[in-house]
Design a protein around this motif. Structure first.
Motif, PDB file in Angstrom:
ATOM      1  N   GLN A 244      -4.674  -3.009   4.805  1.00  0.00           N
ATOM      2  CA  GLN A 244      -5.238  -2.131   3.776  1.00  0.00           C
ATOM      3  C   GLN A 244      -5.723  -0.828   4.388  1.00  0.00           C
ATOM      4  O   GLN A 244      -5.492   0.255   3.851  1.00  0.00           O
TER       5      GLN A 244
ATOM      6  N   ALA B   1      -2.402  -4.743  -3.939  1.00  0.00           N
ATOM      7  CA  ALA B   1      -1.605  -4.341  -2.789  1.00  0.00           C
ATOM      8  C   ALA B   1      -1.721  -5.396  -1.724  1.00  0.00           C
ATOM      9  O   ALA B   1      -1.051  -5.341  -0.715  1.00  0.00           O
TER      10      ALA B   1
ATOM     11  N   ARG C 144       0.953   8.302   3.718  1.00  0.00           N
ATOM     12  CA  ARG C 144       1.171   8.399   2.277  1.00  0.00           C
ATOM     13  C   ARG C 144       1.870   9.700   1.901  1.00  0.00           C
ATOM     14  O   ARG C 144       1.781  10.149   0.778  1.00  0.00           O
TER      15      ARG C 144
ATOM     16  N   VAL D  46       0.839  -1.205   0.000  1.00  0.00           N
ATOM     17  CA  VAL D  46       0.000   0.000   0.000  1.00  0.00           C
ATOM     18  C   VAL D  46       0.868   1.248   0.000  1.00  0.00           C
ATOM     19  O   VAL D  46       1.833   1.337   0.748  1.00  0.00           O
TER      20      VAL D  46
ATOM     21  N   GLU E 298      -6.589  -3.503  -7.693  1.00  0.00           N
ATOM     22  CA  GLU E 298      -7.048  -4.276  -6.540  1.00  0.00           C
ATOM     23  C   GLU E 298      -7.711  -5.555  -7.052  1.00  0.00           C
ATOM     24  O   GLU E 298      -8.836  -5.888  -6.695  1.00  0.00           O
TER      25      GLU E 298
ATOM     26  N   GLY F  74      -3.013   1.395   5.394  1.00  0.00           N
ATOM     27  CA  GLY F  74      -2.371   1.919   4.193  1.00  0.00           C
ATOM     28  C   GLY F  74      -2.954   3.244   3.723  1.00  0.00           C
ATOM     29  O   GLY F  74      -2.393   3.904   2.854  1.00  0.00           O
ATOM     30  N   ARG F  75      -4.094   3.646   4.268  1.00  0.00           N
ATOM     31  CA  ARG F  75      -4.677   4.944   3.888  1.00  0.00           C
ATOM     32  C   ARG F  75      -3.915   6.094   4.495  1.00  0.00           C
ATOM     33  O   ARG F  75      -4.076   7.236   4.081  1.00  0.00           O
TER      34      ARG F  75
END
Ligand code: ADP
Ligand code: MG
Length: 699
Positions: free
Chosen positions: A585, A433, A592, A307, A407, A588-589
């Protein structure tokens, strides 16, 4: 034998003596339809009954098999409406007892005076009693497995040796099945055609197939069993890898109509417009993809990368290459929000260069939708983005050449094939991912080329994860406030067990209201959930992206793909309800961008499995390590199942345990196919036939 008759191993189990339609239906539920299936039906475990323990000698706390006589039995009703069957049992050394909860029928099955085998764990505290028939005295077993002996000749099948114990479904009796299989092995295993090439078998020191099958059902020793099992597992993995290698080889023989101009005005302009430099890993992966596009045969590649590693931009370069070659490209994403995000990114980067793209969103007005379909059909839209709505029949392309599926683990095989079916031999790139351990990747994607982005863009802030208790809520909110005060944004993920449950939804919206009114009145809090109209969701996401919302309370739909770099804090409520892959997941937001990020779990869960999962999650952010952990925790069956790759079901091999065999099988398969793509050589005729049957195996 008349030619129309099935070969002996392919004959239906139903017609085997002693089976019949009812039993055949039960066997079919266990995947046993033909005699051959039966021969390969692997025991769940084995019991060493060469020397049984006695009640007196058996070590407490350990698994034992006892041969005892039923001295008395009773059936009682106990607290909570449960039933208790208790048998007092004895052998020459002493007495003991066995109890079963909620299996009242056992009271009928147990006859006083009969001999039975019990398999289970001796209760640690229980002591051997004197050799008398006092009920309840002595050793105790709770819920042992029970097997009746009848004193007949046949008992030699069930005692005095290493005995197979088969997986059963209700209604099938262990002894009956053992007898059936023993009979079939005796009668038919000799007919098995060994498909392993002889030199290979000899080199490994493996027994011939019939002997391996005999060892599987009636091991002469545990060592011999292990060797036989390895041989059988290898045989199966070889078939799987052959199927994949062949698919791959065939794809390489196809010729695609499209040709690409890989270096051109659009790709060059894109490079110049990029606000960052591609990482080495992105450059390498891009080169690998371009190499595929440049070939005569279609690309069939998996792009994997953790991710936030930046898969999207690699995709955008390929879209630009397609556009400057006059070809159309399609991008399919699993959720509306992700499709919208891709559409935004693509329009932002390629729009100014004159590439027209269109989003086939849900909830478009009919006229608008017709217009977009028209633009797709006429070729005016160079890039088309959408969810699985793209595979609908009415979506037709003018000259689709490149298909990207983001995805991809969220889609089924059929959906992917449908989209690819809208073009003639398209180039296909699938992205994921969801980190897949290498062994699983080999099992599932042996027919794909794999590219991996194994580095994150430079300067990423560290993501730390903390596990807090309910009692630490104030601390939790203080941590969130600190981030918001710095100008960052955050997510509060509130899992709904069921998206449609109004009760759960009310809980999430109460939470949002509470946070807004009582905890964070100084910022804007909003609720985003799955039942909202697509347009509303998109508006909220946009507002979040623009920083008009600071805290987004959301159900799991933020899970995949979303990219809001300014978000640096995430609270996950009830993290114990998520699997590791999903947690990864979600986390992973955040993280970044260059800001350090902070993931906060709130859970009081005391359940062992959940604790171990959360602990692993707190300790590492490495997706591949988490995936390994997940695999060890849950086994591959579930992972594979979840990923909808049902077309093979491995009967004997276990991709976790048999990694080394899997690698060996893959190499062997590639060598065989390179030499003889259609397996025409007489030496591999048996292998070819097996492979044809393997392909038909029900998933
Ligand atoms: P994922 O691989 O999870 O799909 P994305 O493609 O959404 O990740 O990229 C994550 C973020 O990283 C995006 O905001 C993107 O703009 C940014 N990004 C991608 N590549 C780089 C790079 N080489 N340098 C800096 N930032 C990058
Ligand atoms: Mg992505």
């Amino acid at each position: 034998m008349p030619v129309t008759q099935a070969p002996p191993l392919q004959r239906a189990i139903r017609y085997v003596k002693g089976v019949g339609p009812a039993r055949a239906a039960q066997l079919a539920q266990m995947g046993v339809v033909t005699v051959e299936d039966a021969l390969y039906f692997a025991p769940r475990r084995y019991e060493d009954r060469r020397r049984l323990s006695t009640l007196r000698e058996a070590p407490p706390g350990e698994l034992v098999t006892l041969r005892v006589q039923v001295l008395a039995r009773s059936l009682r009703r106990i607290r909570g409406g449960r039933t208790l069957v208790e048998a007092s049992v004895g052998d020459a050394s002493g007495v003991g007892s066995a109890v079963w909860f909620n299996q009242p029928y056992l009271a009928q099955q147990l006859r006083v005076g009969e001999e039975v085998l019990l398999y289970g764990r001796l209760e640690p505290g229980s002591r051997p009693g004197p050799p008398s028939a006092r009920a309840g005295a002595g050793r105790q077993l709770i819920h042992p497995e029970l097997e009746h002996l009848d004193g007949g000749e046949e008992d030699s099948l069930h005692t005095g040796r290493i005995v197979p114990v088969y997986p059963l479904i209700a209604g099938v009796n262990q002894r009956w099945l053992r007898r059936l299989l023993a009979g079939l092995v005796e009668q038919d295993s000799g007919l098995l055609d060994d498909s392993l090439p002889e030199p290979l078998r000899a080199a490994k020191g493996w027994p011939p197939l019939p002997q391996a099958i005999r060892e599987l059902h009636a091991p002469s020793s545990f060592e011999a069993l292990e060797i036989a099992r390895a041989r059988l597992a290898f045989g199966e993995l070889l078939l799987l890898q052959l199927a994949l290698a062949q698919r791959r080889a065939r794809a390489r023989h196809k010729t695609k109509p499209q040709r690409y101009q890989l270096d051109g005005p659009l790709t060059q302009a894109l490079r110049q417009r990029l606000p960052f430099r591609l990482t080495d890993a992105q450059e390498r992966v891009l080169r690998e993809c371009c190499g595929d596009l440049d070939r005569r045969h279609p690309m069939y590649r998996l792009l994997q990368g953790d991710v936030g590693c930046g898969k999207t931009i690699v995709m955008v370069f390929l879209l630009a290459a397609a556009a400057q070659s006059g070809a159309q490209a399609a991008v399919m994403a699993p959720t509306e929000l992700l499709a919208e995000q891709h559409a935004r990114v693509i329009a932002g980067l390629l729009g100014p260069l004159g590439v027209s793209s269109t989003l086939l969103a849900q909830g478009l007005a009919p006229a608008e939708r017709r217009e977009r379909l028209q633009a797709i059909a006429s070729g005016e839209a160079a890039v088309v983005i959408g969810t699985h709505a793209l595979i609908q029949q009415e979506v037709a392309f003018k000259r689709l050449a490149l298909v990207v599926i983001d995805e991809q683990h969220k889609f089924g095989v059929v959906q992917r094939a449908r989209l690819a079916g809208k073009a003639q031999e398209p180039d296909v790139l699938v992205m994921t991912a969801t980190p897949i351990p290498r062994t699983l990747a080999l099992t599932m994607y042996g027919d794909l080329d794999i590219s991996t982005i194994d580095e994150l863009p430079p300067g990423r802030g560290r993501t730390t994860t903390q596990w807090l208790r309910e009692a630490q809520r104030d601390e939790l909110y203080a941590l969130v406030r600190r981030e918001l005060a710095k100008g960052r944004q955050g997510y509060v993920v509130y899992p709904l067990i069921e998206e449609r449950s109004t009760v759960a939804l009310r809980a999430a919206s109460r939470m949002a209201k509470h946070l807004q009114q009582e905890i964070f009145p100084e910022v804007k809090v909003a609720l985003l959930h799955g039942q909202m109209k697509p347009a509303v969701k998109e508006r909220l996401m946009q507002a979040f992206l623009r920083g008009q919302i600071q805290l987004l309370v959301s159900t799991v739909i933020v899970e995949v793909g979303l990219d809001v770099p300014n978000a640096s804090v995430m609270v996950i409520e009830h993290p114990e309800r998520f699997g590791l892959a999903q947690l990864h997941q979600l986390r992973g937001r955040i993280g970044r961008s260059t800001y350090p990020a902070c993931c906060l779990l709130v859970s009081d869960s005391a359940e062992d499995a959940a604790r171990s999962r959360l602990q692993a999650f707190v300790e590492t952010t490495d997706g591949f390590r988490l995936a390994e952990h997940d695999l060890a925790l849950r086994g591959p069956g579930e992972l594979l199942g979840r990923m909808q790759h049902g077309w093979w079901r491995l009967r004997l091999a276990d991709v976790t345990r048999d990694r080394a065999l899997l690698e060996a099988a893959r190499q062997e398969a590639q060598a065989l196919i390179a030499q003889d793509p259609d397996l025409r050589e007489p030496a591999v005729a048996a292998l070819r036939e097996q492979l044809a049957r393997f392909r038909q195996r029900p998933g």
